[in-house]
Design a protein around this motif. Sequence first.
Motif, short mmCIF file in Angstrom:
data_model
loop_
_atom_site.label_atom_id
_atom_site.label_comp_id
_atom_site.label_asym_id
_atom_site.label_seq_id
_atom_site.Cartn_x
_atom_site.Cartn_y
_atom_site.Cartn_z
N GLN A 13 -30.51 -6.09 12.12
CA GLN A 13 -30.62 -4.89 11.29
C GLN A 13 -30.67 -3.64 12.15
N PRO A 14 -30.25 -2.51 11.61
CA PRO A 14 -30.37 -1.25 12.37
C PRO A 14 -31.80 -1.02 12.85
N SER A 84 -33.06 -0.41 19.62
CA SER A 84 -32.69 0.67 18.69
C SER A 84 -31.23 0.58 18.30
N LYS A 86 -27.70 0.42 16.48
CA LYS A 86 -27.11 1.21 15.40
C LYS A 86 -25.86 0.49 14.89
N ALA A 87 -25.43 0.86 13.72
CA ALA A 87 -24.23 0.25 13.14
C ALA A 87 -23.03 0.42 14.07
N GLU A 88 -22.99 1.55 14.75
CA GLU A 88 -21.84 1.80 15.65
C GLU A 88 -21.88 0.97 16.92
N ASP A 89 -22.93 0.20 17.13
CA ASP A 89 -22.96 -0.74 18.25
C ASP A 89 -22.26 -2.05 17.90
N THR A 90 -21.88 -2.19 16.65
CA THR A 90 -21.16 -3.39 16.23
C THR A 90 -19.85 -3.51 16.98
N VAL A 118 -24.43 -5.10 13.65
CA VAL A 118 -25.64 -4.38 13.26
C VAL A 118 -25.44 -3.90 11.83
N SER A 119 -26.20 -4.50 10.92
CA SER A 119 -26.01 -4.19 9.51
C SER A 119 -27.27 -4.52 8.74
N SER A 120 -27.49 -3.76 7.68
CA SER A 120 -28.63 -4.05 6.81
C SER A 120 -28.20 -4.93 5.65
#
Length: 120
Positions: A13-14, A84, A86-90, A118-120
Motif C-alpha cells: 500500500q502507499p 514511504s 508511492k504509486a509512481e514507484d510501481t 504500490v496500490s491501495s
Amino acid sequence: QVQLVESGGGLVQPGGSLRLSCAASGSIVSINAMGWYRRVPGKERELVAVITSDGVTNYGDSVKGRFSLSRDNAKNTVYLQMNSLKAEDTAVYYCNALIRAVNGILYDGWGQGTQVAVSS
C-alpha cells in the motif's frame, strides 16, 4: 558465468515498505558497482540506486530520502530498502552489477526483474 538473483518484490500500500535483495553468484573475482534500475512500460529505464565496491552510493532523484541501498561484500549481495512507497514507484525493478569473472571478462549483468506494485 555469473548470475544475479533478485527477491523481495510484491504488492504494498502507499506509504508502506519493501526490501529487495540481489545476490550475485558464479565464478566471481570482484564486483564493482552494483545496484537497481526500474522500468515502467512506455518509459525509459531509470536509475534507482547504485553502490560502488567502496560503499559510495548514488540515488535517483525520485527516491532520495526514501530508499536506502546497502551492500554485503562477503555475500555479493545488495539490499534496497524502500520506504514511504508511492504509486509512481510501481515498476519492474532490475538488479545490475559490473562483475569481473575468473575468465577475466567484465560482465554487465542483469537480473530477471522483480515487480513492485504500490496500490491501495
